[in-house]
Write an enzyme that holds these catalytic residues in place. Structure first.
Site, PDB file in Angstrom:
ATOM      1  N   LEU A  17       0.856  -1.181   0.000  1.00 27.09           N
ATOM      2  CA  LEU A  17       0.000   0.000   0.000  1.00 27.09           C
ATOM      3  C   LEU A  17       0.897   1.238   0.000  1.00 27.09           C
ATOM      4  CD1 LEU A  17      -2.884  -0.689   2.565  1.00 27.09           C
ATOM      5  CD2 LEU A  17      -3.143  -0.265   0.123  1.00 27.09           C
ATOM      6  N   ASP A  18       0.505   2.264  -0.757  1.00 27.97           N
ATOM      7  CA  ASP A  18       1.248   3.518  -0.744  1.00 27.97           C
ATOM      8  C   ASP A  18       1.306   4.060   0.684  1.00 27.97           C
ATOM      9  OD1 ASP A  18       1.538   3.431  -3.498  1.00 27.97           O
ATOM     10  OD2 ASP A  18      -0.223   4.690  -3.882  1.00 27.97           O
TER      11      ASP A  18
END
Length: 298
Positions: free
Chosen positions: A45-46
């Site tokens: 996930l960013d």
């Protein structure tokens, strides 16, 4: 050779990742909190994204490739009127537009992003270019022309449309970049766009409603965290289950084909095998036997 420090602990911990921390940092904190010898995750996930981060511990890391193939769902908000270098709100604005789409225009554009599509990843992404990560090259100022990659989008729906923003829900396969969807949707609508916020709400069998808050991940809460661990087979719900006989289990644990019963698998299909209620391998069903690919040590 020195032994790697830490406990032999196996299972899945589903963490609700907050914004402002990288996925690798979350894994490191979980490993530290549980004093685990080995840990990894299934799907980055960013840093600014939130939601489901499935952390695999010990033998569960052998099931990461299976979960990586599973569908994942995201809720996200798109800001209209600007395209950024990172395709999200953290990046420098590259171009802007005064145009704004109506709800009907958004709905009419969505079908072209559903099904089997080709997607160019963001320049600031983990895609490798000649052995280097694209985001490292982009930070150094290199102009990248990344190749389009296939992506399966199972669902892309409009949740709410406002003057300058839209809320959307997407279900997609592995390798999908929500930031690229926002960028390409903005271009298709002639108004430009970027992701304002992003939350992964489920990944395969793991749902954010059952996730552990990241604030709980601390050594002081080790017993409570350990009680929230899910068994190895929690990530294998998309595979048929076969049950090993006692003799078959011995052979499988030694890396040999072993006798199995039950299940509805087809010849050559990937399956997981249990014995006494515990997962012992992932392998190929060969008609009465399973040839193990990955064996889980007890």
């Amino acid at each position: 050779m020195a032994r790697k420090k830490g406990r032999d602990i196996s299972g899945w911990l589903i963490v609700d990742k907050p914004a402002g921390i990288g996925s690798t940092d979350v894994v490191g904190k979980v490993r530290w909190a549980l004093d685990a010898k080995k840990a990894g995750h299934a799907g980055t996930l960013d840093p600014d994204a939130t939601g489901v981060l499935a952390v695999a511990l010990g033998e569960a890391t052998k099931t990461v490739p299976v979960l990586t193939e599973a569908l994942k769902a995201y809720d996200f908000t798109v800001n209209w009127g600007a395209e950024t270098i990172t395709d999200d709100a953290a990046g420098e604005v590259l171009d802007s537009s005064a145009a704004r789409p109506s709800a009907d225009q958004i709905l009419s554009a969505l079908p072209r992003f559903i099904g089997d599509i080709m997607q160019i990843p963001p320049a600031f992404s983990a895609v490798k270019v000649d052995g280097a990560r694209a985001y490292d090259l982009a930070r150094e100022g290199e102009v990248l022309e990344l190749d389009a990659r296939p992506l399966y989008v199972d669902e892309l729906t409009l949740t709410e449309a406002r003057a300058d923003q839209a809320d959307l829900h997407m279900v997609c396969g592995k390798g999908g970049y929500v930031r690229a969807i926002a960028r390409d949707l903005g271009r298709a609508l002639g108004c430009l766009g970027h992701v304002a916020s992003l939350r992964r709400v489920w990944s395969g069998p793991f749902d954010v409603t059952n996730a552990v808050p990241f604030t709980l991940v601390d050594r002081a809460n080790q017993a409570e965290i350990e009680a929230r661990l899910l068994p190895i087979q929690s990530a294998l719900t998309d595979l048929p289950e076969m049950r090993a006989t006692d003799q078959g289990a011995v052979r499988i644990r030694n890396g040999n084909p072993g006798q199995v019963i039950g299940g509805t698998a087809q010849y050559g299909e990937q399956v997981w095998v249990s014995h006494d209620g515990r997962a012992i391998c992932i392998g190929r069903f060969m008609g009465g036997e399973v040839q193990p690919d990955r064996v889980f040590n007890p």
